[in-house]
Design a protein around this motif. Structure first.
Motif, PDB file in Angstrom:
ATOM      1  N   ALA A   1       0.839  -1.198   0.000  1.00 25.55           N
ATOM      2  CA  ALA A   1       0.000   0.000   0.000  1.00 25.55           C
ATOM      3  C   ALA A   1       0.876   1.251   0.000  1.00 25.55           C
ATOM      4  N   GLY A   2       1.961   1.202   0.797  1.00 26.69           N
ATOM      5  CA  GLY A   2       2.886   2.337   0.845  1.00 26.69           C
ATOM      6  C   GLY A   2       3.452   2.636  -0.544  1.00 26.69           C
ATOM      7  N   ASP A   3       3.807   1.547  -1.262  1.00 23.37           N
ATOM      8  CA  ASP A   3       4.324   1.719  -2.639  1.00 23.37           C
ATOM      9  C   ASP A   3       3.293   2.419  -3.523  1.00 23.37           C
ATOM     10  N   ASP A   4       2.018   2.186  -3.213  1.00 26.27           N
ATOM     11  CA  ASP A   4       0.946   2.800  -4.011  1.00 26.27           C
ATOM     12  C   ASP A   4       0.518   4.164  -3.471  1.00 26.27           C
ATOM     13  N   GLY A   5       1.228   4.650  -2.460  1.00 27.46           N
ATOM     14  CA  GLY A   5       0.914   5.972  -1.931  1.00 27.46           C
ATOM     15  C   GLY A   5      -0.253   5.995  -0.955  1.00 27.46           C
ATOM     16  N   ILE A   6      -0.602   4.817  -0.421  1.00 28.17           N
ATOM     17  CA  ILE A   6      -1.671   4.767   0.587  1.00 28.17           C
ATOM     18  C   ILE A   6      -1.023   4.710   1.970  1.00 28.17           C
ATOM     19  N   GLU A   7      -1.385   5.662   2.803  1.00 26.13           N
ATOM     20  CA  GLU A   7      -0.843   5.672   4.155  1.00 26.13           C
ATOM     21  C   GLU A   7      -1.591   4.631   5.000  1.00 26.13           C
ATOM     22  N   THR A   8      -0.861   3.804   5.743  1.00 23.13           N
ATOM     23  CA  THR A   8      -1.528   2.822   6.604  1.00 23.13           C
ATOM     24  C   THR A   8      -0.953   2.870   8.014  1.00 23.13           C
ATOM     25  N   ALA A   9      -1.759   2.399   8.950  1.00 24.97           N
ATOM     26  CA  ALA A   9      -1.291   2.088  10.299  1.00 24.97           C
ATOM     27  C   ALA A   9      -1.927   0.750  10.653  1.00 24.97           C
ATOM     28  N   SER A  10      -1.365   0.071  11.640  1.00 24.41           N
ATOM     29  CA  SER A  10      -1.918  -1.225  12.033  1.00 24.41           C
ATOM     30  C   SER A  10      -2.110  -1.281  13.535  1.00 24.41           C
ATOM     31  N   VAL A  11      -3.160  -1.993  13.942  1.00 26.06           N
ATOM     32  CA  VAL A  11      -3.315  -2.307  15.358  1.00 26.06           C
ATOM     33  C   VAL A  11      -3.394  -3.818  15.457  1.00 26.06           C
ATOM     34  N   LEU A  12      -2.614  -4.363  16.399  1.00 22.05           N
ATOM     35  CA  LEU A  12      -2.596  -5.796  16.631  1.00 22.05           C
ATOM     36  C   LEU A  12      -3.517  -6.091  17.812  1.00 22.05           C
ATOM     37  N   VAL A  13      -4.489  -6.964  17.603  1.00 21.21           N
ATOM     38  CA  VAL A  13      -5.419  -7.301  18.679  1.00 21.21           C
ATOM     39  C   VAL A  13      -4.934  -8.584  19.352  1.00 21.21           C
ATOM     40  N   ASP A  14      -4.687  -8.530  20.643  1.00 20.96           N
ATOM     41  CA  ASP A  14      -4.113  -9.685  21.363  1.00 20.96           C
ATOM     42  C   ASP A  14      -4.666  -9.744  22.780  1.00 20.96           C
ATOM     43  N   ASP A  15      -5.943 -10.086  22.874  1.00 24.74           N
ATOM     44  CA  ASP A  15      -6.672  -9.978  24.134  1.00 24.74           C
ATOM     45  C   ASP A  15      -6.838 -11.285  24.892  1.00 24.74           C
ATOM     46  N   ASP A  16      -6.529 -12.427  24.273  1.00 25.51           N
ATOM     47  CA  ASP A  16      -6.854 -13.722  24.883  1.00 25.51           C
ATOM     48  C   ASP A  16      -5.808 -14.074  25.932  1.00 25.51           C
ATOM     49  N   VAL A  17      -6.215 -14.120  27.192  1.00 24.39           N
ATOM     50  CA  VAL A  17      -5.253 -14.329  28.274  1.00 24.39           C
ATOM     51  C   VAL A  17      -4.926 -15.802  28.495  1.00 24.39           C
ATOM     52  N   ALA A  18      -5.533 -16.697  27.705  1.00 23.18           N
ATOM     53  CA  ALA A  18      -5.401 -18.135  27.998  1.00 23.18           C
ATOM     54  C   ALA A  18      -3.941 -18.585  27.998  1.00 23.18           C
ATOM     55  N   VAL A  19      -3.228 -18.270  26.926  1.00 18.87           N
ATOM     56  CA  VAL A  19      -1.849 -18.753  26.802  1.00 18.87           C
ATOM     57  C   VAL A  19      -0.981 -17.644  26.231  1.00 18.87           C
ATOM     58  N   GLU A  20       0.317 -17.725  26.513  1.00 24.42           N
ATOM     59  CA  GLU A  20       1.206 -16.674  26.040  1.00 24.42           C
ATOM     60  C   GLU A  20       1.536 -16.875  24.555  1.00 24.42           C
ATOM     61  N   ASP A  21       1.878 -18.098  24.174  1.00 26.72           N
ATOM     62  CA  ASP A  21       2.064 -18.418  22.755  1.00 26.72           C
ATOM     63  C   ASP A  21       1.141 -19.590  22.438  1.00 26.72           C
ATOM     64  N   SER A  22       0.822 -19.759  21.171  1.00 24.65           N
ATOM     65  CA  SER A  22      -0.128 -20.810  20.819  1.00 24.65           C
ATOM     66  C   SER A  22       0.231 -21.407  19.470  1.00 24.65           C
ATOM     67  N   THR A  23      -0.603 -22.306  18.997  1.00 25.12           N
ATOM     68  CA  THR A  23      -0.294 -23.060  17.783  1.00 25.12           C
ATOM     69  C   THR A  23       0.076 -22.146  16.614  1.00 25.12           C
ATOM     70  N   PHE A  24      -0.658 -21.081  16.433  1.00 19.40           N
ATOM     71  CA  PHE A  24      -0.434 -20.231  15.257  1.00 19.40           C
ATOM     72  C   PHE A  24      -0.073 -18.801  15.653  1.00 19.40           C
ATOM     73  N   THR A  25       0.409 -18.627  16.889  1.00 15.83           N
ATOM     74  CA  THR A  25       0.566 -17.289  17.430  1.00 15.83           C
ATOM     75  C   THR A  25       1.821 -17.173  18.275  1.00 15.83           C
ATOM     76  N   ALA A  26       2.525 -16.040  18.113  1.00 14.77           N
ATOM     77  CA  ALA A  26       3.525 -15.648  19.098  1.00 14.77           C
ATOM     78  C   ALA A  26       2.899 -14.523  19.911  1.00 14.77           C
ATOM     79  N   GLY A  27       2.868 -14.696  21.229  1.00 18.04           N
ATOM     80  CA  GLY A  27       2.155 -13.735  22.070  1.00 18.04           C
ATOM     81  C   GLY A  27       0.701 -14.142  22.201  1.00 18.04           C
ATOM     82  N   ARG A  28      -0.086 -13.279  22.801  1.00 17.27           N
ATOM     83  CA  ARG A  28      -1.493 -13.625  23.043  1.00 17.27           C
ATOM     84  C   ARG A  28      -2.296 -13.630  21.754  1.00 17.27           C
ATOM     85  N   ARG A  29      -3.307 -14.491  21.692  1.00 18.93           N
ATOM     86  CA  ARG A  29      -4.175 -14.567  20.514  1.00 18.93           C
ATOM     87  C   ARG A  29      -5.183 -13.410  20.516  1.00 18.93           C
ATOM     88  N   GLY A  30      -5.661 -13.074  19.331  1.00 18.18           N
ATOM     89  CA  GLY A  30      -6.676 -12.019  19.211  1.00 18.18           C
ATOM     90  C   GLY A  30      -8.056 -12.634  19.048  1.00 18.18           C
TER      91      GLY A  30
END
Lengths: 361, 361
Positions: free
Chosen positions: B149-178
């Motif tokens: 998107a940046g290459d195309d001149g579109i400004e972006t920002a990202s927010v990572l959602v990681d609210d699941d307190v069950a486990v710190e890392d998981s099968t498909f995740t580093a850190g908490r799952r969203g």
């Protein structure tokens, strides 16, 4: 005064239901979010009250009404039936739809006392329309409630909803069963009542909506009540129940499972063949999940239903896809179509503000 | 450009997916409303388009946007993730919430091309916020999309959602799952974007909502993907998975099934213990069904959750009960709580008009 349960397999909880210790071991062997099978209705009403301050939940007398007092001159709509079909009916209480709902125990008719208490609470003097799904227990108890209300000086009328074309008589029903058209009746007649129409006009519209509506359902799995803990019927791993009822009543036949496009054709053709022939009249369509069907599957099915309706020459004026008239955790879907005139569509579009249906406000 | 699936058990459909004959016998042995496992996403998008004329569904490029064109100066919110969690995310597209959603195959990350196409379609020049659930595939692909998107001149920002307190890392995740907090982020940041806030402010609010939110989930049953036709994990008849992920990832432990009041205490205590201590700050609460849980059970559970939150001194300012972030047909529930300040509650209350969330309009 307690009427017969609509499903004899599920006895009424009895007067001692609420006294049961919530943590008894035998009550927790079923894998459901319940305390005990006997307290499901009370506990669900407690949660409904906590989640919806816009509703007035009378846990003792077992009815759910709008929190605001009745508006003078407005006809009140009261419905009810066995629990296990949520959001029907309590989820349809609010401006533009029902004034009150009376939930029975799971798959068991509410009793006349509940209906009378609800009618008394919401009658503004303009009368009460009872919206009754066609199951023997419900019909009998709403009739008794109407008599009792008459004794108390409350004018009532009743509409019987009987849209399910699957079978003519069924386990708990003489005549066709009432299913998805209940939502159409409650929405459209509810909007007319909100406009200030009198009881005869509201009842007449409710009956016309029922007459214009047809439904048909397919079950992929049976549902499990908290009391039994076991599926209500056996369905082989590769078979479906075609024409199932909302309590798992038998349908027309068992079939092998088939692709969504073929099941959509079966649903559409069965419903359309039974609808009044009205080539130019559009339809309001509900593709309803039975509770255990993921939304993504309902959308897959609706894509096919929509295409098939077009092939059959039925124009979809309005549609609704989701879990509205459920059978606990049953995987399956029902199709309801209503041949709607312009007035019905206007009333369908009118504002509604309930837990389960909300638009225009 | 095709990223790794978030669930290796479910391979991407591949380019030939749409060419498969819809009535092949092997595709119909699974008891679901599907044509073939390969065409589920395409078929569901077809149905979504038919059901929701207020959405613009690009079936080829696989994104769902609002039908009306982008409003000049408004920051756009784009989310996405594997399918099977409906109504998340496409059901949250509409005024007051998302501008577009990119669905991947079932439990499989969408690819950067989808995200770029969506961002290009909805950017008004004010920039795009990517709302990303914390799964490795999603994170990687949204990062690639941001670069493109940046290459195309579109400004972006990202927010990572990681609210699941069950486990710190998981099968498909580093850190908490969203999980459930995604709904809070999309609703609250979406309302702020609707007010005309700039990209930095919208991204900041989104991050603050994620930081203020915690989730925890319990599974009663495993879910079954159309591709596998079998439950994703084995769970004995009397056991539950405590801390399960939204793809059926393992949680903290297996336990015997317990009454709703005890499970509610487990959910509430786990979430509240991990929430920032803020005694006077109320909470927005989501009690979410995983797809196969009847609504009546969710209300039973919410009654207990609500009582336990009060015992723990958490005031519930707003609540939502229903199936919003699902795992196909999994029976189970998750609790999400957000310690909300007054501004967040105002933004929560702001009008929203999407297929799955609708109020104030």
């Amino acid at each position: 005064m307690v009427g017969p349960p609509t499903d004899p397999a599920v006895p009424p909880a009895g007067a001692g239901g609420t006294a049961a210790a919530p943590f008894e071991q035998e009550a927790t062997t079923v894998k459901k979010f319940v305390n005990t099978a006997d307290t499901v209705l009370r506990d669900a009403l407690t949660g409904l009250a906590a989640a919806h301050p816009e509703l007035s939940v009378d846990i003792e007398r077992r009815f759910v009404a709008r929190a605001e007092p009745p508006r003078s001159g407005k006809v009140a709509l009261v419905s009810g039936g066995g629990s296990g079909h949520e959001p029907l009916h309590a989820g349809f209480v609010g401006p533009g739809m029902l004034d009150a709902a009376c939930p029975g125990e799971i798959f068991t008719s509410p009793v006349p006392d509940q209906m009378l208490a609800a009618a008394s609470a919401v009658d503004s003097g303009a009368g009460v329309l009872f919206v009754v799904k066609n199951y023997t227990g419900d019909v009998m108890n709403f009739e008794m409630a109407a008599d009792l209300a008459g004794d108390d000086g409350i004018e009532t009328a009743s509409v019987l909803v009987d849209d399910d074309v699957a079978v003519e008589d069924s386990t708990f029903t003489a005549g066709r069963r009432g299913t998805g058209a209940t939502l159409f009746v409650e929405k459209i007649a509810g909007a007319l009542a909100e406009e200030g129409a009198d009881l005869a006009a509201v009842a007449d519209m409710a009956r016309r909506v029922d007459e214009a509506s047809r439904s048909f359902a397919i079950a992929l799995t049976a549902c499990t009540t908290p009391a039994s803990g076991k599926p209500g019927f056996d369905l082989p791993e590769d078979e479906i129940e075609v024409g199932v009822g909302i309590h798992g009543e038998p349908g027309r036949r068992r079939e092998k499972v088939r692709p969504a496009a073929e099941l959509a054709a079966l649903l559409v053709d069965t419903v359309v063949d039974d609808l009044a022939s009205a080539p130019d009249q559009p339809a309001i369509v509900l593709l309803n999940g039975m509770g255990g069907t993921p939304l993504i599957e309902l959308y897959v099915l609706f894509g096919e239903v929509s295409a098939r309706l077009e092939q059959r020459g039925v124009r979809v004026a309005r549609s609704l896809v989701g879990n509205y008239v459920t059978s606990l955790d049953m995987a399956g879907a029902s199709l309801t179509a209503c041949r709607a005139d312009d007035r019905m569509i206007d009333l369908w579009d009118a504002p509604v503000r309930t837990p389960a249906l909300r638009w225009g406000v």
